[in-house]
Each structure stands twice: as structure tokens, then as C-alpha cells.
Write a protein that holds these residues in place. Structure first.
Motif, PDB file in Angstrom:
ATOM      1  N   GLN A  84       2.832  -2.188   3.649  1.00 29.72           N
ATOM      2  CA  GLN A  84       2.623  -3.390   2.835  1.00 29.72           C
ATOM      3  C   GLN A  84       1.890  -4.472   3.622  1.00 29.72           C
ATOM      4  O   GLN A  84       1.100  -5.231   3.049  1.00 29.72           O
ATOM      5  CB  GLN A  84       3.968  -3.914   2.322  1.00 29.72           C
ATOM      6  N   GLN A  85       2.138  -4.542   4.930  1.00 26.44           N
ATOM      7  CA  GLN A  85       1.443  -5.519   5.762  1.00 26.44           C
ATOM      8  C   GLN A  85      -0.060  -5.251   5.807  1.00 26.44           C
ATOM      9  O   GLN A  85      -0.862  -6.158   6.008  1.00 26.44           O
ATOM     10  CB  GLN A  85       2.019  -5.514   7.184  1.00 26.44           C
TER      11      GLN A  85
ATOM     12  N   LYS B  11       3.606   9.173   0.003  1.00 25.67           N
ATOM     13  CA  LYS B  11       4.748   8.533   0.667  1.00 25.67           C
ATOM     14  C   LYS B  11       4.453   8.311   2.148  1.00 25.67           C
ATOM     15  O   LYS B  11       4.961   7.364   2.751  1.00 25.67           O
ATOM     16  CB  LYS B  11       6.017   9.364   0.469  1.00 25.67           C
ATOM     17  N   ILE B  12       3.634   9.161   2.724  1.00 23.91           N
ATOM     18  CA  ILE B  12       3.187   8.939   4.108  1.00 23.91           C
ATOM     19  C   ILE B  12       2.249   7.742   4.159  1.00 23.91           C
ATOM     20  O   ILE B  12       2.375   6.868   5.021  1.00 23.91           O
ATOM     21  CB  ILE B  12       2.511  10.205   4.673  1.00 23.91           C
ATOM     22  N   LEU B  13       1.316   7.672   3.208  1.00 18.55           N
ATOM     23  CA  LEU B  13       0.374   6.554   3.177  1.00 18.55           C
ATOM     24  C   LEU B  13       1.088   5.224   2.937  1.00 18.55           C
ATOM     25  O   LEU B  13       0.665   4.188   3.450  1.00 18.55           O
ATOM     26  CB  LEU B  13      -0.679   6.789   2.085  1.00 18.55           C
ATOM     27  N   SER B  14       2.184   5.251   2.166  1.00 20.02           N
ATOM     28  CA  SER B  14       2.902   4.016   1.845  1.00 20.02           C
ATOM     29  C   SER B  14       4.068   3.729   2.790  1.00 20.02           C
ATOM     30  O   SER B  14       4.805   2.772   2.590  1.00 20.02           O
ATOM     31  CB  SER B  14       3.411   4.061   0.402  1.00 20.02           C
ATOM     32  N   GLY B  15       4.260   4.591   3.806  1.00 17.02           N
ATOM     33  CA  GLY B  15       5.271   4.327   4.821  1.00 17.02           C
ATOM     34  C   GLY B  15       6.666   4.821   4.512  1.00 17.02           C
ATOM     35  O   GLY B  15       7.597   4.577   5.283  1.00 17.02           O
ATOM     36  N   VAL B  16       6.846   5.531   3.393  1.00 18.20           N
ATOM     37  CA  VAL B  16       8.167   6.073   3.070  1.00 18.20           C
ATOM     38  C   VAL B  16       8.518   7.195   4.049  1.00 18.20           C
ATOM     39  O   VAL B  16       9.649   7.283   4.541  1.00 18.20           O
ATOM     40  CB  VAL B  16       8.213   6.590   1.622  1.00 18.20           C
TER      41      VAL B  16
ATOM     42  N   ILE C 182       3.032  -3.763 -10.741  1.00 17.99           N
ATOM     43  CA  ILE C 182       1.653  -4.056 -10.347  1.00 17.99           C
ATOM     44  C   ILE C 182       1.531  -5.513  -9.918  1.00 17.99           C
ATOM     45  O   ILE C 182       0.864  -5.834  -8.925  1.00 17.99           O
ATOM     46  CB  ILE C 182       0.680  -3.730 -11.496  1.00 17.99           C
ATOM     47  N   ALA C 183       2.193  -6.423 -10.647  1.00 22.14           N
ATOM     48  CA  ALA C 183       2.186  -7.843 -10.280  1.00 22.14           C
ATOM     49  C   ALA C 183       2.784  -8.044  -8.895  1.00 22.14           C
ATOM     50  O   ALA C 183       2.307  -8.867  -8.096  1.00 22.14           O
ATOM     51  CB  ALA C 183       2.962  -8.646 -11.323  1.00 22.14           C
ATOM     52  N   LYS C 184       3.808  -7.275  -8.595  1.00 20.71           N
ATOM     53  CA  LYS C 184       4.453  -7.346  -7.270  1.00 20.71           C
ATOM     54  C   LYS C 184       3.466  -6.963  -6.177  1.00 20.71           C
ATOM     55  O   LYS C 184       3.409  -7.596  -5.112  1.00 20.71           O
ATOM     56  CB  LYS C 184       5.664  -6.404  -7.260  1.00 20.71           C
ATOM     57  N   ALA C 185       2.666  -5.935  -6.442  1.00 18.99           N
ATOM     58  CA  ALA C 185       1.656  -5.509  -5.469  1.00 18.99           C
ATOM     59  C   ALA C 185       0.587  -6.586  -5.290  1.00 18.99           C
ATOM     60  O   ALA C 185       0.143  -6.870  -4.171  1.00 18.99           O
ATOM     61  CB  ALA C 185       1.022  -4.197  -5.919  1.00 18.99           C
TER      62      ALA C 185
ATOM     63  N   GLY D 188     -11.324   1.654   9.092  1.00 22.35           N
ATOM     64  CA  GLY D 188     -11.859   2.022  10.408  1.00 22.35           C
ATOM     65  C   GLY D 188     -10.876   1.952  11.540  1.00 22.35           C
ATOM     66  O   GLY D 188     -11.158   2.435  12.650  1.00 22.35           O
ATOM     67  N   GLU D 189      -9.696   1.392  11.290  1.00 18.88           N
ATOM     68  CA  GLU D 189      -8.691   1.234  12.346  1.00 18.88           C
ATOM     69  C   GLU D 189      -7.630   2.323  12.226  1.00 18.88           C
ATOM     70  O   GLU D 189      -7.087   2.568  11.145  1.00 18.88           O
ATOM     71  CB  GLU D 189      -8.031  -0.142  12.227  1.00 18.88           C
ATOM     72  N   SER D 190      -7.330   2.994  13.330  1.00 23.25           N
ATOM     73  CA  SER D 190      -6.285   4.011  13.329  1.00 23.25           C
ATOM     74  C   SER D 190      -4.916   3.332  13.219  1.00 23.25           C
ATOM     75  O   SER D 190      -4.597   2.414  13.980  1.00 23.25           O
ATOM     76  CB  SER D 190      -6.353   4.835  14.617  1.00 23.25           C
ATOM     77  N   VAL D 191      -4.127   3.748  12.238  1.00 24.44           N
ATOM     78  CA  VAL D 191      -2.826   3.119  12.000  1.00 24.44           C
ATOM     79  C   VAL D 191      -1.741   4.191  11.886  1.00 24.44           C
ATOM     80  O   VAL D 191      -2.027   5.358  11.605  1.00 24.44           O
ATOM     81  CB  VAL D 191      -2.837   2.263  10.717  1.00 24.44           C
ATOM     82  N   ARG D 192      -0.513   3.768  12.086  1.00 28.62           N
ATOM     83  CA  ARG D 192       0.644   4.643  11.897  1.00 28.62           C
ATOM     84  C   ARG D 192       1.741   3.816  11.238  1.00 28.62           C
ATOM     85  O   ARG D 192       2.145   2.785  11.771  1.00 28.62           O
ATOM     86  CB  ARG D 192       1.136   5.208  13.233  1.00 28.62           C
ATOM     87  N   PHE D 193       2.188   4.270  10.085  1.00 26.58           N
ATOM     88  CA  PHE D 193       3.191   3.523   9.328  1.00 26.58           C
ATOM     89  C   PHE D 193       4.574   4.143   9.550  1.00 26.58           C
ATOM     90  O   PHE D 193       4.794   5.305   9.224  1.00 26.58           O
ATOM     91  CB  PHE D 193       2.860   3.531   7.837  1.00 26.58           C
ATOM     92  N   ASN D 194       5.476   3.353  10.085  1.00 30.08           N
ATOM     93  CA  ASN D 194       6.846   3.814  10.313  1.00 30.08           C
ATOM     94  C   ASN D 194       7.813   3.313   9.244  1.00 30.08           C
ATOM     95  O   ASN D 194       9.000   3.664   9.272  1.00 30.08           O
ATOM     96  CB  ASN D 194       7.326   3.358  11.691  1.00 30.08           C
ATOM     97  N   SER D 195       7.312   2.493   8.326  1.00 39.09           N
ATOM     98  CA  SER D 195       8.142   1.967   7.242  1.00 39.09           C
ATOM     99  C   SER D 195       7.230   1.474   6.134  1.00 39.09           C
ATOM    100  O   SER D 195       6.028   1.287   6.326  1.00 39.09           O
ATOM    101  CB  SER D 195       9.011   0.809   7.749  1.00 39.09           C
TER     102      SER D 195
END
Length: 489
Positions: A71-72, A42-47, A145-148, A59-66
Motif C-alpha cells: 500500500q505504501q 496476493k504476492i503483489l499486494s503483500g498478502v 475502490i474509494a478506499k484505494a 524500475g525499482e526492485s521491491v519486496r513486500f513483506n506485508s
């Protein structure tokens, strides 16, 4: 993901956990219920937002807040229970949240062409203009899966994706996973089913109590070693010894019918006996139990409790006749936004009255007793059920009916979504109920489990009881032959 930490009130869910996923691999994430698997994903997917640690994506440091942030980047979580809007079309479900536009209006033609192409790719043999409500559970998974894929995801996280699927649907899902893997997609596969992990996954990461244990290639493992890593101990015999000499008849069902669903269902269960109900999904097993519990109405037939015919038109009639029912979908038996205390005590409020008021002290004492007995992992009894892992939610359902103290316990897929260690606890609970003189009915699609917990097994096929097996005759081969109609009643 490096040194990920996440805390909730009263509990540290993740304590410096690391996880790596490569392109073109299926990576299993395993551990007991409450180990932190879902929280990490849920952290990896932004929940959820991490408290400490670092996520690097290509290779890029990221932080997901949503979830939108994730998804972006092309990361999508496919939930255990498919998130489908039934009164919208398959096309709308696939494209929801990312509908193409043309001249400020939704471009329905592009939506149709893209969604139909993706649906075909995942093997969904339905017109995308059909309503999603007509889909089977396996087809709903394909829509997820199709949605993804519609969102051009390069990482898909699958949380217990086969828990509600038939064997054929599971095989089809694996075909789709292998295809996506060959195209370079990274797939995280969360499951408690050992056979599936060794069949479809390339690597395995194990978590325990919110901490990282190890990551190994699948060819470095066998089932016993993996289970030991998950639970930290050797698991012995899964199933308690069989019971003998059942007591008096507690429940008897005679010629129960529901037009077009099941017909002429007759059986009895005695005190101290566990009767298993086998059969393929769609054979009518759950529908029969729904009718016995008053969740649907049979067109004919009779139900007897302790030799007396009873009229059950509503679940409350069943409860008043001392029948408890832990349904296949645990969410049916829970109010997710309410606390553990409220859920466990919900069916027993009349027993907790002191005059016209609920005795709150007794209510908390009883809830605490059953939380301890079933080892529900939570910060407190005031924790919302929605914040618990799937396995702990299942334990809350069990605790609710144990507090109610019924004579007949109907358990539909009681270990669905529960880890291998917790399964032993459920098997012991079933045995304890039988040895306490209760009549227990267990529906299970896992044949070793069905054979292991049951004193007798009734096998259903096409809405009828096709056969009864007991003792040495209760083998997987015989169950399958009855369940597929190869052998007649």
C-alpha cells in the motif's frame, strides 16, 4: 514480476511466473481455478511473500513483506467479497488505517471532506456518514475502490469484482474502471467471465497449473482461443442432453409467503428433474430457498416432501427431511479455518458413527472419494479450506452435500467464481444428480446456463413467480421479459 515462485506444503502454487502491468491499462489475469491467479496477486499486494523471483515497481526492485508495504507503494487488492465493517460509517471504512490527524487527534473534518469527494468520484450516491451495513454489494465494491483512491493507489487489483453485482452495478463499475484507466491507473482484472474480459480489458495474461502460458493484446484473441489457452483443450458442448420423463413428485411448495419479501410461491419438483429459478437480483429467489431450508421463517404456506407436509423451522429440520442447500455465498456453507476433511464430513457425522464414536477410517475414505469425484485440487484432505481457491471451495460445498445423500438439492449460483472448464464438471454433476432420481433446483443469473441445465424454468419478479417456461419457450428474451415485469404471469 519476473520468475515468481511460491510453494505451500505439498504443492507448488507458482512456478517461474512473470507478469507485467502498464500505466493506464486494464490487464486481465485468467486461468482455471487453482491456476495461481490469486496467489500471484496476493504476492503483489503483500498478502504472501514470494519464495523466488523479483518484483520491480517503476524500475525499482521491491519486496513486500506485508500489505502495508504494498500500500505504501500504491498497490491495493480489492477482494471478491468486499471487506467492509458494517457497523462503521462509509467514511470510517474508506479512511480506516490511514486516518488524518491534527494536533495528535483524528481530523474528522478532513476525513469527511476527502471521503465525500472520493465517494462522489466513484459514483457512490450515499452520505458518507451512513453506516456501511446499509450498502448493496455494488456499493460496497465502490467503497473498496474509494478506499484505494484515498490511499493514492496507482495499481488496483480486482478479484472477480462483478460476481455479486447486478447488471446495472456492473455497468457502473466499468464506467469507474474506464475513468481510472484514463487517469493513468493500472488495473489487474481477475475474472472467469469472458464477455467482461473482452469488454473492459486491454491485455490478457493466462496462467495454467501455476505456470505462465502467454500474454496477448485483447485484439489478438477471441473467446475460443482464450478458453483453449486456459484449459489446454477444446471445450465441446457445455450442457448435457435434456432429461425426459421425470418421476414422482419429491418436493411441493404451496402458497409460501414472507411478508414484504415474497408471496404465494407455489411449485413442485419431481424425481429426475432440474427446475431453474430465474429473475433479477432482489426478485426473492434466494429468500424463498432460505425459507424452504429453514434459514428464515415464512409467515404462511406449506412444504411437502414425498407428499407429506413437513415443518421446517431450522436447517437441521431440512437436512433431516433430506434437503441439501449449497448457498450463493460459499462461505455460509463452509468453516474456513477447518480442514477439507472436517468440512466435507460435517453434515454426515451421524452417518459416520460406529457406536458412540465417529469411524475415522470411513470418514477419510468417504472424503477422499468425493474429493476425487469433484477433482478438488489440494495437497491433502487436511488442508484448510481457507487456503483453497474459490472454485475449489465451491467444490467442497458440493462434496459435503453429496456425502449427505439428499433427495432435494438446492443450488444457488452453483458456478459463481468457477472457471469455464470446471463449469462443465458442475453441469455434469447436476445432470448426474437428476439421472440418479434426485430433485434439483438451480438458481442462476447466467441465462445460457439457466436454459442449458434446466428442464423447466420458473421466473421471479418482485417476490412472485411471474412465469414458467419450458422447451422452445425457454429463451433469453422470454426470461428477461418475465424477470423485468414486461410479461405477466
Amino acid at each position: 514480476m519476473t520468475d515468481i515462485c511460491k510453494s505451500f506444503p505439498g504443492v507448488k502454487a507458482l512456478d517461474h511466473v512473470s507478469f507485467k502491468l502498464r500505466d493506464g491499462e486494464v490487464h486481465a489475469l485468467v486461468g482455471e481455478n487453482g491456476a495461481g491467479k490469486s496467489t500471484l496477486m496476493k504476492i503483489l499486494s503483500g498478502v504472501y511473500v514470494l519464495d523466488e523471483g523479483e518484483i520491480k515497481f517503476r524500475g525499482e526492485s521491491v519486496r513486500f513483506n506485508s500489505t502495508w508495504d504494498a500500500q505504501q507503494k500504491g498497490i491495493t487488492l480489492v477482494y471478491q467479497e468486499p471487506q467492509i465493517i458494517p457497523n462503521m460509517t462509509i467514511m470510517d471504512n474508506i479512511c480506516l488505517g490511514a486516518m488524518p490527524t491534527k494536533n495528535a487527534f483524528v481530523d474528522r473534518r478532513t476525513m469527511y471532506l476527502k471521503s465525500a469527494s472520493i465517494a462522489k468520484k466513484v459514483g457512490l450516491r450515499k452520505n458518507v456518514m451512513e453506516m456501511a451495513g446499509v450498502l448493496s454489494m455494488g456499493e460496497r465494491q465502490m467503497v473498496q475502490i474509494a478506499k484505494a483512491l484515498y490511499r493514492a493507489s496507482s495499481v488496483i487489483i480486482m478479484d472477480e469484482p462483478t460476481s455479486s453485482l447486478t447488471e446495472r452495478e456492473t455497468d457502473h463499475l466499468f464506467e469507474v474502471i474506464r475513468q481510472l484507466k484514463s487517469e493513468g491507473m493500472g488495473i489487474v482484472y481477475i475474472s472467469h467471465r469472458m464477455d467482461e474480459i473482452f469488454k473492459i480489458c486491454d491485455r490478457v495474461t493466462v496462467l495454467k497449473d501455476g505456470q505462465y502460458v502467454d500474454s496477448l493484446s485483447i485484439d489478438q484473441l477471441d473467446k475460443r482461443k482464450l478458453v483453449n489457452m486456459m484449459v489446454g483443450r477444446e471445450l465441446g458442448m457445455h450442457f448435457p442432453p435434456k432429461r425426459t420423463n421425470p418421476g414422482k413428485e419429491i418436493i411441493r411448495v404451496e402458497n409460501l409467503c414472507q411478508t414484504g419479501v415474497f408471496e404465494n410461491i407455489s411449485f413442485s419438483v419431481h424425481a429426475g428433474e432440474v427446475v431453474g429459478i430465474g429473475g433479477l437480483i432482489g426478485a426473492g429467489r434466494t429468500e424463498v430457498m432460505d425459507a424452504i431450508f429453514g434459514m428464515s421463517q415464512p409467515t404462511s404456506g406449506k412444504v411437502f416432501i414425498h407428499g407429506k407436509e413437513v415443518q421446517i423451522r431450522h436447517p437441521m429440520d431440512a437436512i433431516n427431511n433430506h434437503i441439501a442447500y449449497a448457498t450463493e455465498d460459499r462461505h455460509t456453507g463452509l468453516i474456513l479455518h477447518m480442514s477439507i476433511l472436517e468440512n466435507i464430513s460435517l453434515a454426515s457425522l451421524t452417518q459416520l458413527l460406529s457406536g458412540p464414536f465417529i469411524d475415522d477410517i470411513k470418514r477419510k475414505q468417504e472424503t477422499f472419494k468425493y474429493m476425487n469425484r469433484l477433482q478438488v485440487k489440494a495437497p491433502s484432505m487436511l488442508t484448510r479450506v481457507n487456503d483453497l481457491s474459490g472454485g475449489n471451495q465451491q467444490k467442497v460445498v458440493f462434496a459435503k452435500w453429496l456425502m449427505r445423500s439428499a433427495d432435494v438439492y438446492i443450488l444457488d449460483e452453483p458456478t459463481r467464481g468457477i472457471d469455464v472448464g470446471a463449469k462443465e464438471e458442475i453441469y455434469k454433476l447436476i445432470d448426474d444428480l437428476a439421472r440418479a432420481g434426485k430433485a434439483v433446483i438451480v438458481i442462476s443469473s447466467e441465462l445460457p446456463e439457466l436454459i442449458g441445465v434446466s428442464d423447466r424454468i420458473l421466473v421471479m419478479y418482485n417476490g412472485r413467480i411471474q412465469g414458467e417456461l419450458q422447451g422452445a419457450k425457454a429463451t433469453e428474451k422470454n426470461i428477461i421479459e418475465y424477470a423485468t415485469g414486461v410479461r405477466g404471469a
